[in-house]
Design an enzyme around this catalytic site. Structure first.
Site, short mmCIF file in Angstrom:
data_model
loop_
_atom_site.label_atom_id
_atom_site.label_comp_id
_atom_site.label_asym_id
_atom_site.label_seq_id
_atom_site.Cartn_x
_atom_site.Cartn_y
_atom_site.Cartn_z
N HIS A 115 -2.91 -22.22 -3.90
CA HIS A 115 -4.01 -22.90 -3.22
C HIS A 115 -5.30 -22.80 -4.02
CE1 HIS A 115 -6.67 -23.60 0.46
NE2 HIS A 115 -5.85 -24.63 0.45
N LYS A 117 -8.25 -23.40 -6.87
CA LYS A 117 -8.85 -24.55 -7.56
C LYS A 117 -9.76 -24.00 -8.66
CE LYS A 117 -7.97 -26.21 -3.22
NZ LYS A 117 -7.67 -25.41 -2.01
N ASP A 122 -12.63 -24.05 -22.84
CA ASP A 122 -13.00 -23.34 -24.07
C ASP A 122 -13.44 -21.91 -23.83
OD1 ASP A 122 -12.36 -25.43 -25.73
OD2 ASP A 122 -14.40 -26.20 -25.90
N HIS A 299 -14.22 -28.83 4.86
CA HIS A 299 -13.20 -28.28 3.97
C HIS A 299 -13.73 -27.10 3.16
CE1 HIS A 299 -9.97 -28.48 0.78
NE2 HIS A 299 -9.26 -28.69 1.87
N LYS A 301 -15.19 -23.36 1.93
CA LYS A 301 -14.79 -21.95 2.06
C LYS A 301 -15.89 -21.11 1.41
CE LYS A 301 -10.82 -24.51 1.06
NZ LYS A 301 -10.59 -25.05 2.35
N ASP A 306 -27.36 -12.19 3.97
CA ASP A 306 -28.73 -11.88 3.56
C ASP A 306 -29.06 -12.59 2.24
OD1 ASP A 306 -28.90 -10.32 5.86
OD2 ASP A 306 -28.19 -8.52 4.82
#
Length: 433
Positions: A115, A117, A122, A299, A301, A306
């Site tokens: 899951h 991404k 380089d 969608h 996350k 603080d």
């Protein structure tokens, strides 16, 4: 590769990217400038205008001699046409599939998915977040366009991100010569020097797997909640946390911390909203503020505490992400980044969300709320231990051409037909325009 614990790295420059409008051009530009190596991991890759644009920049990079590796998940990217895969592999792009399912049961293996991404170019530029390579992360997709975030990274932390990516891809990476003076370290790991200091942000890459790092991401959330003094903002797509994380949120609110949750009001998976509502009552009675984002599917996350802690990544706060999937988050200590993230989330809460009252929770609308609430409470308390018992063998990473993920455009199973019909119709409309 040797086992490494997550470690703080100083001297990084971080840029928050909101939605595909910011993320895709940044990634494509980095790939176009690549000289030696491009590494990509994604849960979803579709053959829509985003997937085709990614293919074009990867093909161009491979043809000028850049080593390009892309790994997609066998469940999240269930069907890729032979023409699409062929155009990549013919140019020299190495396309891999994580745990490809058997063709007749591709919808029966949703567990323990890749899951993450991640993009690394380089060894000097990195990207991490929750955005897949699909057109539904662009606002012009319409009411179903997803709200999401990612981070562009420069600085020494990119070396951590590259190590994590190469570790996953190790079974399909070209074999390198092992030099004695490297003391058992793959020479490719040292092919790029650690990037120089680029800023002031302190950060670490934290992954979740089913072996040594089963609860690392959840533990980071709990530590941050424990240390919170004034404010917590969490924006998350799929919300059904375990007992320990739920209690950490309650305790923070009970000691006077302003805990705000931005959750789905229009989920792309309707059952996700129902599951989240089962814990709203417990949280709100402790003083947690819940805001349902109602413009489009949420969608994201991301979270901040603080001015001292933030995270952006792929991990939801639900059973799949916290107990099964392979996930990756960037943990950040940088006041400027927290300000940038807060400046994105605060208007979202104010202008695009509905703040729930206790009387609006599902537990207060249904007469059988007491029984359901008790059941949900005990499920949350024990589900990490239950899910950990599912088989966790080493999942395969295979060349795409050797898997049933690759099919012709006329052979897509009915279960995925809606995805392809929607994408094809959209491409036809754009061509007509």
């Amino acid at each position: 590769m040797r086992f490494r614990r997550p470690e703080w790295t100083v001297g990084n420059r971080l840029e928050l990217l909101e939605n595909g409008e910011a993320y895709f051009p940044a990634v494509f530009s980095a790939v176009e400038a690549a000289q030696r190596e491009v590494l990509i991991e994604t849960f979803i890759l579709f053959e829509d205008k985003v997937g085709l644009a990614l293919r074009d920049v990867l093909v161009a990079a491979a043809r000028r001699g850049v080593e390009v590796h892309m790994t997609v998940d066998g469940f999240g990217s269930p069907t890729l046409s032979q023409d699409f895969v062929g155009s990549l592999t013919d140019a020299g792009v190495r396309l891999h599939v994580f745990d490809p399912p058997p063709k007749l049961s591709r919808r029966l293996k949703p567990f323990r998915r890749l899951h993450r991404k991640i993009v690394v170019v380089d060894g000097s530029t990195g990207f991490i977040g929750g955005i897949n390579f699909s057109a539904d992360h662009l606002l012009d997709f319409g009411p179903e366009a997803k709200q999401d975030y990612a981070v562009r990274i420069h600085g020494p932390i990119v070396a951590q991100l590259r190590r994590a990516t190469r570790k996953l891809m190790a079974p399909v990476l070209p074999k390198r010569r092992w030099w004695p003076h490297r003391s058992g370290t793959d020479a490719a790991d040292n092919a790029f020097p650690v990037p120089p200091v680029a800023g002031t942000a302190k950060s670490m890459v934290v992954t979740r797997d089913n072996h040594r790092h089963r609860d690392d991401i959840e533990r980071m959330y709990r530590l941050a909640l424990h240390a919170a003094q004034h404010e917590v903002i969490i924006a998350n797509a799929y919300f059904f946390p375990g007992y320990r994380l739920l209690k950490s949120m309650q305790r923070a609110a009970q000691r006077g911390v302003a805990v705000h949750l931005i959750l789905q009001g229009q989920p792309d998976i309707p059952a996700a909203r129902w599951a989240a509502h089962m814990v709203y009552d417990l949280l709100m009675r402790s003083g947690v503020h819940i805001h349902e984002y109602c413009e489009r599917p949420m969608h994201g996350k991301v979270a901040l505490v603080d001015d001292v802690w933030a995270t952006v990544g792929s991990s939801n706060l639900d059973p799949l992400s916290l107990s099964l999937n392979l996930e990756a988050n960037l943990i950040i200590q940088d006041a400027d980044f927290n300000t940038a993230l807060r400046n994105k989330l605060t208007p979202l809460m104010r202008d695009a969300c509905v703040k729930l009252e206790l009387s609006q929770t599902a537990a207060n609308r249904w007469w059988w709320r007491l029984g359901v609430g008790a059941l949900v409470f005990h499920v949350m308390r024990h589900f990490p231990r239950w899910l950990a018992r599912l088989p966790a063998g080493q999942q395969a990473i295979l060349p795409a051409a050797d898997t049933p993920v690759v099919v012709s455009a006329t052979e897509h199973p009915a279960a995925e037909a809606w995805q392809w019909q929607r994408g094809i119709q959209r491409l036809r409309r754009e061509s007509a325009d």
